[in-house]
Design a protein around this motif. Structure first.
Motif, PDB file in Angstrom:
ATOM      1  N   GLN A 124       0.847  -1.191   0.000  1.00 40.19           N
ATOM      2  CA  GLN A 124       0.000   0.000   0.000  1.00 40.19           C
ATOM      3  C   GLN A 124       0.883   1.242   0.000  1.00 40.19           C
ATOM      4  O   GLN A 124       1.705   1.440   0.883  1.00 40.19           O
ATOM      5  CB  GLN A 124      -0.889   0.012   1.255  1.00 40.19           C
ATOM      6  N   VAL A 125       0.687   2.052  -1.025  1.00 42.31           N
ATOM      7  CA  VAL A 125       1.448   3.292  -1.128  1.00 42.31           C
ATOM      8  C   VAL A 125       1.041   4.226   0.006  1.00 42.31           C
ATOM      9  O   VAL A 125      -0.136   4.341   0.341  1.00 42.31           O
ATOM     10  CB  VAL A 125       1.191   3.964  -2.486  1.00 42.31           C
ATOM     11  N   GLN A 126       2.023   4.891   0.575  1.00 39.41           N
ATOM     12  CA  GLN A 126       1.754   5.885   1.613  1.00 39.41           C
ATOM     13  C   GLN A 126       2.207   7.251   1.124  1.00 39.41           C
ATOM     14  O   GLN A 126       3.289   7.367   0.525  1.00 39.41           O
ATOM     15  CB  GLN A 126       2.455   5.509   2.908  1.00 39.41           C
ATOM     16  N   LEU A 127       1.381   8.260   1.364  1.00 43.89           N
ATOM     17  CA  LEU A 127       1.655   9.612   0.884  1.00 43.89           C
ATOM     18  C   LEU A 127       1.476  10.605   2.021  1.00 43.89           C
ATOM     19  O   LEU A 127       0.558  10.458   2.836  1.00 43.89           O
ATOM     20  CB  LEU A 127       0.711   9.971  -0.269  1.00 43.89           C
ATOM     21  N   GLN A 128       2.338  11.610   2.049  1.00 46.81           N
ATOM     22  CA  GLN A 128       2.282  12.626   3.095  1.00 46.81           C
ATOM     23  C   GLN A 128       2.486  13.998   2.481  1.00 46.81           C
ATOM     24  O   GLN A 128       3.548  14.273   1.901  1.00 46.81           O
ATOM     25  CB  GLN A 128       3.340  12.363   4.161  1.00 46.81           C
ATOM     26  N   GLU A 129       1.493  14.863   2.648  1.00 48.56           N
ATOM     27  CA  GLU A 129       1.596  16.232   2.160  1.00 48.56           C
ATOM     28  C   GLU A 129       2.338  17.121   3.158  1.00 48.56           C
ATOM     29  O   GLU A 129       2.222  16.912   4.375  1.00 48.56           O
ATOM     30  CB  GLU A 129       0.203  16.828   1.912  1.00 48.56           C
ATOM     31  N   SER A 130       3.056  18.099   2.651  1.00 49.87           N
ATOM     32  CA  SER A 130       3.713  19.073   3.522  1.00 49.87           C
ATOM     33  C   SER A 130       3.761  20.420   2.813  1.00 49.87           C
ATOM     34  O   SER A 130       3.826  20.494   1.575  1.00 49.87           O
ATOM     35  CB  SER A 130       5.120  18.617   3.899  1.00 49.87           C
ATOM     36  N   GLY A 131       3.742  21.474   3.624  1.00 49.81           N
ATOM     37  CA  GLY A 131       3.776  22.819   3.074  1.00 49.81           C
ATOM     38  C   GLY A 131       3.245  23.815   4.080  1.00 49.81           C
ATOM     39  O   GLY A 131       2.876  23.447   5.207  1.00 49.81           O
ATOM     40  N   PRO A 132       3.198  25.085   3.711  1.00 49.14           N
ATOM     41  CA  PRO A 132       2.743  26.118   4.638  1.00 49.14           C
ATOM     42  C   PRO A 132       1.239  26.047   4.862  1.00 49.14           C
ATOM     43  O   PRO A 132       0.473  25.771   3.942  1.00 49.14           O
ATOM     44  CB  PRO A 132       3.121  27.416   3.915  1.00 49.14           C
ATOM     45  N   GLY A 133       0.829  26.303   6.059  1.00 51.47           N
ATOM     46  CA  GLY A 133      -0.591  26.289   6.372  1.00 51.47           C
ATOM     47  C   GLY A 133      -1.279  27.605   6.056  1.00 51.47           C
ATOM     48  O   GLY A 133      -2.491  27.655   5.864  1.00 51.47           O
ATOM     49  N   LEU A 134      -0.481  28.672   5.990  1.00 50.46           N
ATOM     50  CA  LEU A 134      -1.029  30.002   5.758  1.00 50.46           C
ATOM     51  C   LEU A 134      -0.192  30.718   4.703  1.00 50.46           C
ATOM     52  O   LEU A 134       1.025  30.784   4.826  1.00 50.46           O
ATOM     53  CB  LEU A 134      -1.037  30.805   7.061  1.00 50.46           C
ATOM     54  N   VAL A 135      -0.852  31.205   3.678  1.00 52.29           N
ATOM     55  CA  VAL A 135      -0.178  31.970   2.633  1.00 52.29           C
ATOM     56  C   VAL A 135      -0.986  33.233   2.338  1.00 52.29           C
ATOM     57  O   VAL A 135      -2.195  33.265   2.590  1.00 52.29           O
ATOM     58  CB  VAL A 135       0.007  31.145   1.342  1.00 52.29           C
ATOM     59  N   LYS A 136      -0.307  34.227   1.786  1.00 55.28           N
ATOM     60  CA  LYS A 136      -0.972  35.502   1.519  1.00 55.28           C
ATOM     61  C   LYS A 136      -1.523  35.552   0.095  1.00 55.28           C
ATOM     62  O   LYS A 136      -0.995  34.891  -0.806  1.00 55.28           O
ATOM     63  CB  LYS A 136       0.015  36.649   1.732  1.00 55.28           C
ATOM     64  N   PRO A 137      -2.558  36.316  -0.107  1.00 51.73           N
ATOM     65  CA  PRO A 137      -3.090  36.492  -1.469  1.00 51.73           C
ATOM     66  C   PRO A 137      -2.004  37.000  -2.414  1.00 51.73           C
ATOM     67  O   PRO A 137      -1.115  37.749  -2.015  1.00 51.73           O
ATOM     68  CB  PRO A 137      -4.185  37.543  -1.275  1.00 51.73           C
ATOM     69  N   SER A 138      -2.105  36.555  -3.634  1.00 52.00           N
ATOM     70  CA  SER A 138      -1.197  36.860  -4.748  1.00 52.00           C
ATOM     71  C   SER A 138       0.087  36.030  -4.715  1.00 52.00           C
ATOM     72  O   SER A 138       0.812  35.990  -5.708  1.00 52.00           O
ATOM     73  CB  SER A 138      -0.839  38.355  -4.834  1.00 52.00           C
ATOM     74  N   GLN A 139       0.368  35.354  -3.594  1.00 47.48           N
ATOM     75  CA  GLN A 139       1.570  34.535  -3.521  1.00 47.48           C
ATOM     76  C   GLN A 139       1.370  33.206  -4.244  1.00 47.48           C
ATOM     77  O   GLN A 139       0.279  32.892  -4.715  1.00 47.48           O
ATOM     78  CB  GLN A 139       1.960  34.293  -2.058  1.00 47.48           C
ATOM     79  N   THR A 140       2.450  32.444  -4.315  1.00 47.30           N
ATOM     80  CA  THR A 140       2.417  31.117  -4.922  1.00 47.30           C
ATOM     81  C   THR A 140       2.528  30.058  -3.834  1.00 47.30           C
ATOM     82  O   THR A 140       3.424  30.112  -2.993  1.00 47.30           O
ATOM     83  CB  THR A 140       3.556  30.935  -5.932  1.00 47.30           C
ATOM     84  N   LEU A 141       1.598  29.117  -3.872  1.00 48.98           N
ATOM     85  CA  LEU A 141       1.595  27.994  -2.931  1.00 48.98           C
ATOM     86  C   LEU A 141       2.507  26.892  -3.456  1.00 48.98           C
ATOM     87  O   LEU A 141       2.460  26.557  -4.648  1.00 48.98           O
ATOM     88  CB  LEU A 141       0.176  27.455  -2.774  1.00 48.98           C
ATOM     89  N   SER A 142       3.286  26.332  -2.562  1.00 53.37           N
ATOM     90  CA  SER A 142       4.134  25.204  -2.892  1.00 53.37           C
ATOM     91  C   SER A 142       3.882  24.092  -1.890  1.00 53.37           C
ATOM     92  O   SER A 142       4.116  24.284  -0.693  1.00 53.37           O
ATOM     93  CB  SER A 142       5.605  25.608  -2.872  1.00 53.37           C
TER      94      SER A 142
END
Length: 120
Positions: free
Chosen positions: A1-19
């Motif tokens: 069974q493949v396991q996947l885990q997301e990570s990244g910022p919980g809060l970003v500002k408008p006009s920015q780029t989410l990664s």
């Protein structure tokens, strides 16, 4: 069974780029015939398909998000990433990464999801 885990910022500002990054274990993102996807669920709404990167590195995006979305991968780390630009509060959602088997569109797996809030 493949396991996947997301990570990244919980809060970003408008006009920015989410990664966001999805780390895969018990599987390899170059395994033939597997595809690796991103979806999201805004509060009070249904799931929205965002895009996919296949085992060979080819990508496909939702037409509604195509102009703002990119998916890439790092095979050395067994990770794939989502980039979403020109953020607005409407991009606030829980973001999920996952995988499925292309020939049958079966064997779906997904991570636990990560909350992203777009706010100034």
């Amino acid at each position: 069974q493949v396991q996947l885990q997301e990570s990244g910022p919980g809060l970003v500002k408008p006009s920015q780029t989410l990664s966001l990054t999805c780390t895969v274990s018990s599987g390899t993102i170059t395994t033939t015939n597997y595809a690796w996807y991103w979806i999201r669920q805004p509060p009070g709404k249904g799931l929205e398909w965002m895009g996919v990167i296949a085992y060979d590195g080819s990508t496909h995006y939702s037409p509604s998000l195509q102009s703002r979305t990119a998916i890439s991968r790092d095979t050395s780390k067994n990770q794939f990433s989502l980039y979403l630009s020109s953020l607005t509060p409407e991009d606030t959602a829980v973001y999920y990464c996952g995988s499925f088997y292309l020939p049958s569109y079966g064997y779906w797996s997904w991570g636990q999801g990560t909350q992203v809030t777009v706010s100034s």
